[in-house]
Scaffold this motif. Structure first.
Motif, short mmCIF file in Angstrom:
data_model
loop_
_atom_site.label_atom_id
_atom_site.label_comp_id
_atom_site.label_asym_id
_atom_site.label_seq_id
_atom_site.Cartn_x
_atom_site.Cartn_y
_atom_site.Cartn_z
N ARG A 156 -6.13 -4.57 -2.93
CA ARG A 156 -5.54 -3.22 -2.90
C ARG A 156 -6.03 -2.67 -3.66
NH1 ARG A 156 -1.10 -2.21 -6.91
NH2 ARG A 156 1.06 -2.70 -6.10
N ASP A 157 -6.99 -2.36 -4.31
CA ASP A 157 -6.95 -1.47 -4.97
C ASP A 157 -7.26 0.09 -4.28
OD1 ASP A 157 -6.52 -2.76 -7.67
OD2 ASP A 157 -7.78 -2.43 -9.01
N ARG A 197 -6.44 -7.67 -6.93
CA ARG A 197 -6.45 -6.64 -6.64
C ARG A 197 -7.57 -6.19 -6.30
NH1 ARG A 197 -9.90 -6.40 -11.26
NH2 ARG A 197 -10.58 -8.60 -11.81
N LYS A 241 -0.20 6.64 -9.99
CA LYS A 241 1.09 5.62 -10.32
C LYS A 241 0.54 4.17 -9.28
CE LYS A 241 6.04 3.84 -9.95
NZ LYS A 241 7.47 5.32 -9.63
N LYS A 242 1.49 2.85 -9.99
CA LYS A 242 1.01 1.99 -8.64
C LYS A 242 1.96 0.90 -9.11
CE LYS A 242 -4.35 1.77 -9.52
NZ LYS A 242 -5.09 1.01 -9.80
N ILE A 266 1.12 -0.96 -0.12
CA ILE A 266 -0.19 0.37 -0.15
C ILE A 266 0.98 1.04 0.21
CG2 ILE A 266 -1.94 -1.34 1.34
CD1 ILE A 266 -1.40 0.26 3.92
N PRO A 267 0.30 2.44 -0.52
CA PRO A 267 1.27 3.94 -0.07
C PRO A 267 1.52 3.58 0.27
CG PRO A 267 -0.65 3.82 -1.36
CD PRO A 267 -1.49 2.32 -0.53
N ARG A 310 -4.59 7.84 -7.87
CA ARG A 310 -3.25 7.76 -7.20
C ARG A 310 -3.12 7.47 -9.24
NH1 ARG A 310 0.01 7.39 -2.79
NH2 ARG A 310 -1.24 7.88 -1.12
N TYR A 334 -6.80 1.25 -1.64
CA TYR A 334 -5.67 1.53 -1.47
C TYR A 334 -5.13 2.58 -2.22
CZ TYR A 334 -6.32 -1.63 2.36
OH TYR A 334 -6.60 -2.23 3.82
N TRP A 335 -5.25 2.17 -3.30
CA TRP A 335 -4.55 3.34 -4.47
C TRP A 335 -5.65 4.30 -5.21
CZ3 TRP A 335 1.27 3.28 -4.89
CH2 TRP A 335 1.71 1.90 -3.81
N GLU A 387 6.08 2.03 -1.04
CA GLU A 387 5.19 1.14 -0.52
C GLU A 387 5.39 0.33 1.06
OE1 GLU A 387 3.43 -2.05 -3.39
OE2 GLU A 387 5.37 -1.89 -4.21
#
Length: 507
Positions: free
Chosen positions: A496-497, A493, A505-506, A430-431, A503, A499-500, A437
């Motif tokens: 995960r997605d 994903r 950039k992943k 995660i960012p 943004r 948290y991104w 990360e």
């Protein structure tokens, strides 16, 4: 070959799904009728496409083979996908026909209404009526063969249809099925149990290979660990395919049921499709004996490595050594072959074809999978040791880069998965403003455990006993359930997605 079995043992069982059965003679007759239907009534020409959208049932096998022997590309569709995703697969494949069952027929008709030129046929009365009106003729063994175009599970993006290089003729396809079975020790000597969904390449094709060598197929409509044990015992199953999550659920059965299990006919249990923890595999071998046969590969390149139980016990953690037709090795970011023991992108060299597969309608993705002619990757990261044993680290797309260090989630998942409170776990990046990360764990708890800060701390403390500090999750989220594909792969994903979001950039 299959047609030999129909001639020599016509009345012996070929397929049984618990509701419907086919003898070898009936199976070959139905295959031939469907092939003629496609060619004469539906107007298909070699290279056309059709889709199958149905549960686990005998028609899935006879229609797949009928399509292949008529020269078509056949796509079994993952019925767990959302309707929008299924519509994408149907349209992306260019299917002109979708054969479905009662459960999925309403969806199939909605998709057909939005897809010009798409015809829907339902198994049962409609399909039987159509085939009854066909003037049967034998399959032309020297005619062109098609293939199965199975879509990747799409755990990191839109699925893509994988077109394996097809044999030139039906005779070649039949020969290939026999040889592929023998390559992975499916010799037809005893019933073969399908435990997983038949839209997935491994349970479907392994069963077809075993059937080509003479094995009757027993199909489970859906997975149930207690029922699986009963079937193995009572049907005297010889061969079966499992994924690691099935092993975990089998091991959670009561001590009494596991102790009472007796299956002397069970000789070969193939497993793959997802990593298995060493602890789980040790327990399965202790319970069932040294009959586990692990493979590594993918829809794209088939089975590339293999290892039996005795060899694995001497080399725990490996997925085996390359089969004779392949050479597996790791490369660095420049595409240079790495020395033994160094982690890199895993590539496989095929001695059979310069282009063993392509991604349907996506030449750029196809080109990106090849390092050079005949040398391809399916996106896994790992290393090959000095004895030639292949070890997986993770999927490249899952790798976490934290402070410039590569972290592979599967190792962390396997450790956390050993905690008694954990039913399932996914680890991802995660960012993090400082490190790029940071490591996050999403955990589904077993019945009887409740989410709490204290339990999260306990799980992290457990992890520290087995992992380097930089691999320890910086935080844990407890989830009601994790989105796992029936093949065992986690749709990471989808977690995960969150948290991104927002943004560009992943990592």
């Amino acid at each position: 070959m299959l047609f030999d079995h129909a001639r020599e043992r016509p009345n012996e069982l070929a397929i049984d799904d618990g509701t419907r059965t086919r003898t070898f003679a009936e199976l070959v007759d139905r295959i031939a009728l469907f092939a003629v239907f496609l060619q004469d009534e539906a107007g298909f020409v070699p290279g056309d496409h059709l889709s199958l959208l149905m549960g686990n049932r005998v028609e899935g096998i006879e229609l797949l083979l009928g399509g292949i022997f008529a020269g078509q590309w056949v796509t079994p569709i993952n019925w767990h996908l959302a309707e929008e995703e299924i519509e994408y697969v149907v349209q992306d494949s260019g299917s002109r026909l979708i054969v479905t069952d009662e459960r999925y027929a309403p969806m199939a008709h909605r998709i057909a209404a939005a897809t010009p030129g798409l015809r829907v046929v339902e198994v049962g009365a409609e399909l039987d009526g159509l085939l009854a009106g066909i003037d049967a003729r034998p399959i032309d063994l020297d005619g062109p063969a098609g293939g199965n175009m199975i879509y990747t599970s799409g755990t990191t993006g839109r699925p893509k249809g994988v077109k394996r290089a097809a044999p030139a003729t039906v005779r070649g396809a039949l020969d290939l099925h026999v040889q592929m079975g023998l390559n992975i020790e499916l010799d037809g000597r005893g019933p073969h149990l399908i435990t997983g969904p038949m839209y997935h390449a491994a349970p479907l094709m392994f069963a077809i290979y075993d059937n080509a060598n003479g094995a009757p197929i027993v199909i489970m409509p859906k997975w149930d660990e207690a029922i699986a044990l009963d079937i193995i015992e009572h049907r005297e199953i010889a061969h079966a395919h499992f994924v690691p999550t099935m092993f975990v659920r089998l091991l959670r059965l009561s001590d009494e049921r596991r102790a009472s299990f007796r299956a002397p006919s069970l000789r070969k249990v193939l497993h793959g499709a997802a990593p298995v923890s060493e602890a789980v595999k040790h327990r399965m071998i202790e319970w069932w004996g040294p009959i586990l046969l692990e493979y590594w590969g993918g829809t794209e390149g088939g089975v590339n490595t293999l290892i039996d139980s005795e060899d694995w016990l001497a080399h725990p953690g490996t997925v085996g050594r390359s089969l004779p037709a392949f050479d597996v090795f790791a490369v660095n970011d420049s595409g240079e072959r790495l020395p033994a023991g160094e982690i890199g992108d895993l590539y496989c060299r095929s001695s059979v074809s310069d282009r063993p597969f392509e991604y349907h309608g996506d030449p750029a993705k196809t080109d990106g999978a090849y390092l050079e002619p005949g040398v391809f990757t399916i996106g896994d990261v790992g290393f090959v040791d000095d004895e030639g044993y292949v070890h997986l680290a993770d999927r490249k797309s899952n790798m976490i880069i934290s402070g410039g260090v590569n972290i592979y989630p599967v190792e962390i998942e396997q450790v956390i998965g050993e905690h008694p409170a954990v039913s399932d776990v996914g680890v991802f990046g995660i960012p993090n403003e400082e490190w790029g990360e940071s490591v996050k764990a999403a955990i589904e708890l077993r019945d009887g455990f409740e989410a709490s800060d204290a339990l999260a701390s306990e799980i992290l403390a457990f992890s520290r006993k087995h992992l380097a500090g930089y691999k320890i999750p910086r935080s844990i989220d407890f989830e009601a359930s994790l989105p796992r594909h029936p093949s065992g792969k986690l749709y990471i994903r989808r977690i995960r997605d969150r948290y991104w979001a927002g943004r560009d950039k992943k990592i």
